[in-house]
Design a protein around this motif. Structure first.
Motif, short mmCIF file in Angstrom:
data_model
loop_
_atom_site.label_atom_id
_atom_site.label_comp_id
_atom_site.label_asym_id
_atom_site.label_seq_id
_atom_site.Cartn_x
_atom_site.Cartn_y
_atom_site.Cartn_z
N ARG A 61 0.86 -1.19 0.00
CA ARG A 61 0.00 0.00 0.00
C ARG A 61 0.89 1.23 0.00
NH1 ARG A 61 -1.93 0.71 6.27
NH2 ARG A 61 0.19 0.84 6.96
N ARG A 62 0.36 2.28 -0.51
CA ARG A 62 1.07 3.55 -0.53
C ARG A 62 0.32 4.52 0.35
NH1 ARG A 62 3.32 4.78 -6.55
NH2 ARG A 62 4.39 2.81 -6.79
N GLN A 63 1.06 5.22 1.13
CA GLN A 63 0.44 6.21 2.00
C GLN A 63 0.95 7.58 1.59
OE1 GLN A 63 1.17 5.53 6.14
NE2 GLN A 63 -0.03 7.28 6.77
N HIS A 64 0.04 8.43 1.18
CA HIS A 64 0.40 9.76 0.76
C HIS A 64 0.52 10.66 1.98
CE1 HIS A 64 -0.10 8.79 -3.45
NE2 HIS A 64 -1.21 8.16 -3.13
N LEU A 65 1.64 11.34 2.08
CA LEU A 65 1.88 12.22 3.22
C LEU A 65 1.32 13.59 2.92
CD1 LEU A 65 5.54 11.20 4.07
CD2 LEU A 65 3.43 10.38 5.11
N VAL A 66 0.70 14.19 3.90
CA VAL A 66 0.10 15.50 3.76
C VAL A 66 0.82 16.46 4.69
CG1 VAL A 66 -2.03 16.83 3.99
CG2 VAL A 66 -2.12 14.46 3.23
#
Length: 110
Positions: free
Chosen positions: A43-48
């Motif tokens: 899974r990819r987790q997009h950082l905000v």
């Protein structure tokens, strides 16, 4: 980091050797997991980026106490200050300064 599904210990990585592919193995039980040549991303987790609020608002500058401290950027001799406990309780508090020169408004800490 992968863990053994049998005993829960952390799996160790072993490099490919003599025609055998790379593998993860458990040092305490006989569990072995051979690796494929392609690695799949689970899974990819997009950082905000968090929105950073300014230390001193315009109201803070008007109502904050003033100190005769020289601004390191413009050399103005008056700054507003605010003290905050930014580290653990046994450490001294941090003093935040804001230059009161309208064209500068530089902030720094002591």
């Amino acid at each position: 980091m992968e863990f053994c599904p049998t005993c829960g210990n952390m799996l160790l990585y072993e490099l490919p050797h003599m025609g055998r592919s790379a593998r993860f193995y458990c040092p305490t039980c006989p569990y072995v997991c051979y690796l494929e040549s392609r690695v799949k991303i689970k899974r990819r987790q997009h950082l905000v980026k968090k929105v950073i609020e300014p230390i001193f608002s315009q109201d803070d500058l008007d109502n904050a106490p003033k100190a005769e401290v020289t601004c390191p950027k413009c050399g103005h001799g008056l700054a507003a200050y605010k003290s905050m406990q930014t580290r653990s309780a046994d450490e001294p508090e941090t003093i935040l300064y804001a230059c009161l020169e309208k064209s500068c408004r530089h902030t720094w800490r002591d």
